[in-house]
Design a protein around this motif. Sequence first.
Motif, mmCIF file in Angstrom:
data_model
loop_
_atom_site.group_PDB
_atom_site.id
_atom_site.type_symbol
_atom_site.label_atom_id
_atom_site.label_comp_id
_atom_site.label_asym_id
_atom_site.label_seq_id
_atom_site.Cartn_x
_atom_site.Cartn_y
_atom_site.Cartn_z
ATOM 1 N N UNK A 178 -11.821 9.196 5.323
ATOM 2 C CA UNK A 178 -12.063 10.586 4.935
ATOM 3 C C UNK A 178 -12.788 10.615 3.600
ATOM 4 N N UNK A 179 -13.737 11.529 3.480
ATOM 5 C CA UNK A 179 -14.461 11.722 2.228
ATOM 6 C C UNK A 179 -13.637 12.640 1.327
ATOM 7 N N UNK A 180 -13.518 12.261 0.066
ATOM 8 C CA UNK A 180 -12.827 13.084 -0.918
ATOM 9 C C UNK A 180 -13.711 13.175 -2.156
ATOM 10 N N UNK A 181 -13.314 14.002 -3.113
ATOM 11 C CA UNK A 181 -14.072 14.084 -4.363
ATOM 12 C C UNK A 181 -14.000 12.782 -5.142
ATOM 13 N N UNK A 182 -12.974 11.983 -4.901
ATOM 14 C CA UNK A 182 -12.804 10.725 -5.614
ATOM 15 C C UNK A 182 -13.471 9.546 -4.907
ATOM 16 N N UNK A 183 -13.850 9.699 -3.659
ATOM 17 C CA UNK A 183 -14.472 8.619 -2.909
ATOM 18 C C UNK A 183 -14.040 8.639 -1.455
ATOM 19 N N UNK A 184 -14.297 7.536 -0.763
ATOM 20 C CA UNK A 184 -13.970 7.404 0.658
ATOM 21 C C UNK A 184 -12.677 6.600 0.783
ATOM 22 N N UNK A 185 -11.746 7.113 1.579
ATOM 23 C CA UNK A 185 -10.444 6.459 1.732
ATOM 24 C C UNK A 185 -10.572 5.242 2.638
ATOM 25 N N UNK A 186 -10.203 4.073 2.103
ATOM 26 C CA UNK A 186 -10.274 2.824 2.849
ATOM 27 C C UNK A 186 -8.898 2.291 3.225
ATOM 28 N N UNK A 187 -7.877 2.773 2.553
ATOM 29 C CA UNK A 187 -6.537 2.298 2.849
ATOM 30 C C UNK A 187 -5.497 3.258 2.316
ATOM 31 N N UNK A 188 -4.314 3.182 2.879
ATOM 32 C CA UNK A 188 -3.218 3.985 2.384
ATOM 33 C C UNK A 188 -1.924 3.203 2.522
ATOM 34 N N UNK A 189 -1.002 3.465 1.643
ATOM 35 C CA UNK A 189 0.290 2.803 1.686
ATOM 36 C C UNK A 189 1.331 3.757 1.134
ATOM 37 N N UNK A 190 2.578 3.453 1.402
ATOM 38 C CA UNK A 190 3.665 4.362 1.079
ATOM 39 C C UNK A 190 4.704 3.650 0.221
ATOM 40 N N UNK A 191 5.137 4.307 -0.852
ATOM 41 C CA UNK A 191 6.234 3.809 -1.681
ATOM 42 C C UNK A 191 7.454 4.672 -1.385
ATOM 43 N N UNK A 192 8.409 4.156 -0.605
ATOM 44 C CA UNK A 192 9.600 4.949 -0.282
ATOM 45 C C UNK A 192 10.455 5.229 -1.522
ATOM 46 N N UNK A 193 11.072 6.410 -1.567
ATOM 47 C CA UNK A 193 11.964 6.751 -2.678
ATOM 48 C C UNK A 193 13.084 5.723 -2.767
ATOM 49 N N UNK A 194 13.515 5.496 -3.982
ATOM 50 C CA UNK A 194 14.615 4.570 -4.201
ATOM 51 C C UNK A 194 14.194 3.123 -4.316
ATOM 52 N N UNK B 97 11.812 0.005 -6.118
ATOM 53 C CA UNK B 97 11.324 -0.306 -7.459
ATOM 54 C C UNK B 97 9.891 0.189 -7.665
ATOM 55 N N UNK B 98 9.039 0.020 -6.647
ATOM 56 C CA UNK B 98 7.651 0.479 -6.776
ATOM 57 C C UNK B 98 7.575 2.001 -6.936
ATOM 58 N N UNK B 99 8.408 2.723 -6.194
ATOM 59 C CA UNK B 99 8.424 4.182 -6.317
ATOM 60 C C UNK B 99 8.914 4.591 -7.705
ATOM 61 N N UNK B 100 9.886 3.871 -8.227
ATOM 62 C CA UNK B 100 10.401 4.188 -9.567
ATOM 63 C C UNK B 100 9.330 3.925 -10.622
ATOM 64 N N UNK B 101 8.576 2.860 -10.421
ATOM 65 C CA UNK B 101 7.573 2.465 -11.405
ATOM 66 C C UNK B 101 6.295 3.298 -11.306
ATOM 67 N N UNK B 102 5.838 3.580 -10.082
ATOM 68 C CA UNK B 102 4.536 4.223 -9.906
ATOM 69 C C UNK B 102 4.604 5.617 -9.297
ATOM 70 N N UNK B 103 5.769 6.041 -8.871
ATOM 71 C CA UNK B 103 5.893 7.328 -8.194
ATOM 72 C C UNK B 103 5.942 7.117 -6.694
ATOM 73 N N UNK B 104 6.865 7.806 -6.050
ATOM 74 C CA UNK B 104 7.025 7.640 -4.605
ATOM 75 C C UNK B 104 5.996 8.416 -3.819
#
Length: 108
Positions: free
Chosen positions: A20-36, A38-45
């Motif tokens: 998808x085209x966005x104002x920031x660029x073209x999306x090449x990948x996506x990933x999810x940080x589940x709540x609870x 360590x990654x979600x705590x550090x970077x936001x879920x």
Amino acid sequence: MQSTISISQHWGYPRFALEQRTNQGIILGLYYYPSGTELAEQFGGGWRYALMLDKNSDELFHFQESQIQSPSPEELFCQITAEIDFYQQQISILQQQLAAMTGGSTNR
């Protein structure tokens, strides 16, 4: 054949799609940080996206879903129209080169 992606029921559905085209660029990948986690705590879920500014870039940038904005329909129309024009010019140049090689016209 179109790929299928399964998303856990307790995760929200991503707002943006691959390529998808966005104002920031073209999306090449996506990933999810589940709540609870360590990654979600550090970077936001939630969903995070890997974007390339443009197809000629060699850098990936990572954004949280809340940091990404969709272009307006008018902006998207202009971007796609400009890309079509570019490729039509490239096709015309290649047809001229082919015609010069074969000694004939390849215009359709």
